[in-house]
Design a protein around this motif. Sequence first.
Motif, mmCIF file in Angstrom:
data_model
loop_
_atom_site.group_PDB
_atom_site.id
_atom_site.type_symbol
_atom_site.label_atom_id
_atom_site.label_comp_id
_atom_site.label_asym_id
_atom_site.label_seq_id
_atom_site.Cartn_x
_atom_site.Cartn_y
_atom_site.Cartn_z
ATOM 1 N N GLN A 1 0.802 -1.042 0.207
ATOM 2 C CA GLN A 1 0.019 0.115 0.012
ATOM 3 C C GLN A 1 0.820 1.201 -0.031
ATOM 4 N N VAL A 2 2.005 1.282 0.754
ATOM 5 C CA VAL A 2 3.089 2.424 0.858
ATOM 6 C C VAL A 2 3.262 2.949 -0.750
ATOM 7 N N PRO A 3 3.613 2.137 -1.516
ATOM 8 C CA PRO A 3 4.332 2.842 -2.562
ATOM 9 C C PRO A 3 3.135 3.463 -3.579
ATOM 10 N N ALA A 4 1.839 2.916 -3.543
ATOM 11 C CA ALA A 4 0.743 3.410 -4.333
ATOM 12 C C ALA A 4 0.385 4.591 -3.570
ATOM 13 N N LEU A 5 0.317 4.681 -2.368
ATOM 14 C CA LEU A 5 0.001 5.764 -1.586
ATOM 15 C C LEU A 5 0.889 7.080 -1.549
ATOM 16 N N THR A 6 2.135 6.849 -1.504
ATOM 17 C CA THR A 6 3.103 7.842 -1.710
ATOM 18 C C THR A 6 3.207 8.456 -3.026
ATOM 19 N N ALA A 7 2.987 7.462 -3.915
ATOM 20 C CA ALA A 7 2.932 8.135 -5.675
ATOM 21 C C ALA A 7 1.675 8.761 -6.120
ATOM 22 N N ALA A 8 0.613 8.830 -5.055
ATOM 23 C CA ALA A 8 -0.603 9.675 -5.312
ATOM 24 C C ALA A 8 -0.578 10.766 -4.465
ATOM 25 N N GLY A 9 0.582 11.025 -3.877
ATOM 26 C CA GLY A 9 0.694 12.304 -3.028
ATOM 27 C C GLY A 9 0.211 12.315 -1.557
ATOM 28 N N PHE A 10 0.553 11.038 -0.894
ATOM 29 C CA PHE A 10 0.303 11.225 0.630
ATOM 30 C C PHE A 10 1.634 10.816 1.299
ATOM 31 N N ARG A 11 1.684 11.270 2.521
ATOM 32 C CA ARG A 11 2.557 10.753 3.552
ATOM 33 C C ARG A 11 2.345 9.805 4.248
ATOM 34 N N CYS A 12 2.930 8.636 4.139
ATOM 35 C CA CYS A 12 2.618 7.222 4.826
ATOM 36 C C CYS A 12 3.546 7.293 6.137
ATOM 37 N N VAL A 13 2.660 6.766 7.106
ATOM 38 C CA VAL A 13 3.312 6.674 8.736
ATOM 39 C C VAL A 13 3.000 5.201 8.940
ATOM 40 N N THR A 14 4.159 4.215 8.983
ATOM 41 C CA THR A 14 3.555 2.914 9.178
ATOM 42 C C THR A 14 4.400 2.336 10.378
ATOM 43 N N PRO A 15 3.935 2.454 11.678
ATOM 44 C CA PRO A 15 4.661 1.959 12.925
ATOM 45 C C PRO A 15 4.457 0.240 13.208
ATOM 46 N N THR A 16 5.431 -0.093 13.806
ATOM 47 C CA THR A 16 5.005 -1.538 14.296
ATOM 48 C C THR A 16 4.684 -1.329 15.536
ATOM 49 N N LEU A 17 3.469 -1.695 16.058
ATOM 50 C CA LEU A 17 2.873 -1.471 17.655
ATOM 51 C C LEU A 17 3.963 -2.150 18.440
ATOM 52 N N ARG A 18 3.808 -1.466 19.904
ATOM 53 C CA ARG A 18 4.811 -2.020 21.187
ATOM 54 C C ARG A 18 4.257 -3.680 20.980
ATOM 55 N N GLY A 19 5.237 -4.538 21.592
ATOM 56 C CA GLY A 19 4.945 -5.853 21.530
ATOM 57 C C GLY A 19 5.127 -6.752 20.497
ATOM 58 N N PHE A 20 5.147 -5.999 19.319
ATOM 59 C CA PHE A 20 5.313 -6.850 17.857
ATOM 60 C C PHE A 20 6.716 -6.397 17.302
ATOM 61 N N GLY A 21 7.124 -7.376 16.445
ATOM 62 C CA GLY A 21 8.289 -7.193 15.442
ATOM 63 C C GLY A 21 9.319 -6.578 16.396
ATOM 64 N N ALA A 22 10.049 -5.671 15.577
ATOM 65 C CA ALA A 22 11.269 -5.172 16.327
ATOM 66 C C ALA A 22 10.936 -3.695 17.235
ATOM 67 N N SER A 23 9.711 -3.579 17.712
ATOM 68 C CA SER A 23 9.369 -2.534 18.530
ATOM 69 C C SER A 23 9.782 -3.181 19.903
ATOM 70 N N ASP A 24 9.732 -2.213 20.933
ATOM 71 C CA ASP A 24 9.916 -2.595 22.403
ATOM 72 C C ASP A 24 8.695 -3.677 22.898
ATOM 73 N N ARG A 25 8.997 -4.391 23.762
ATOM 74 C CA ARG A 25 8.140 -5.167 24.359
ATOM 75 C C ARG A 25 8.087 -4.895 26.079
ATOM 76 N N PRO A 26 7.499 -3.722 26.455
ATOM 77 C CA PRO A 26 7.452 -3.453 27.968
ATOM 78 C C PRO A 26 6.983 -4.500 28.870
#
Length: 274
Positions: free
Chosen positions: A37-62
């Motif tokens: 989705q990000v390439p299509a949205l940025t090509a259409a003129g949007f700024r994409c912010v895609t976080p990984t939520l806490r507890g998932f992936g490479a984000s912190d696990r408090p």
Amino acid sequence: MRVELSEVTLDVEVSGEGPAVLLVHGFPDSHRLWRHQVPALTAAGFRCVTPTLRGFGASDRPEGGPEAYHPAKHVGDLLALLARLEIDRFHVVGHDWGSGVAQGLAQFVPDRVASATLMSVGDIAAILGAGWEQRQRLWHVTMFQHEGLSEEWLSREDFANLRDMLGEHPDVEAVLEPLRAPGALTAALNIYRAGLPIEAQLAAPPVLPPLSVPVMGVWSTGDRFLTERQMTDTGAHVSGPWRYERVEDAGHWFPLDQPERVNELLLSFLKENG
């Protein structure tokens, strides 16, 4: 990049210029869910912010047990992230638990949310009121409440049971890999334990103010966990403009299964509410 917030550090990707679109994943994913989705949205003129939520992936696990992963904590993290990026008004797109977090943002700061797109998961009252078939499809949510037992069962024999549960997920091996780290599976499951404990599952559906922002609900015909009814009934919990769309020939993870169709829907809806 890694963005340090007051409580956690999140793994985040930011790209493009223009109106901001916050894309929020669910279980057991990361920001990689949105890579089509990000390439299509940025090509259409949007700024994409895609976080990984806490507890998932490479984000912190408090530490701190399930309450450290309550959906309200995720809402707070994302508002802090948007403040760090100096973003005031934004569109929000959420899949699975990310849809619940998106709804929380639309409830808490409706004046800042240009639109909300809810993928797979609708309003909680609509889910709990959608009948016996929906209850059956949520068997795993009840199972996840049993800390320790569910971790052992899901990870047994090299995550064979979790792999079976994820079924048609196109990235199944990639999303399983981070869950092998000590404490990672518990952290990921804690959003269920804090956000939808058994008491909430069996109580009367909560009465919440309707969503006042423009909302698009999207459901896929091959979803094994959510019925169409819970999404169509979500329209009754929206006081702003409501739009419903189906994605054919796709499973629960339809941003990966049918990216072109999803991109088409997103671009149409975002431009309608620019």
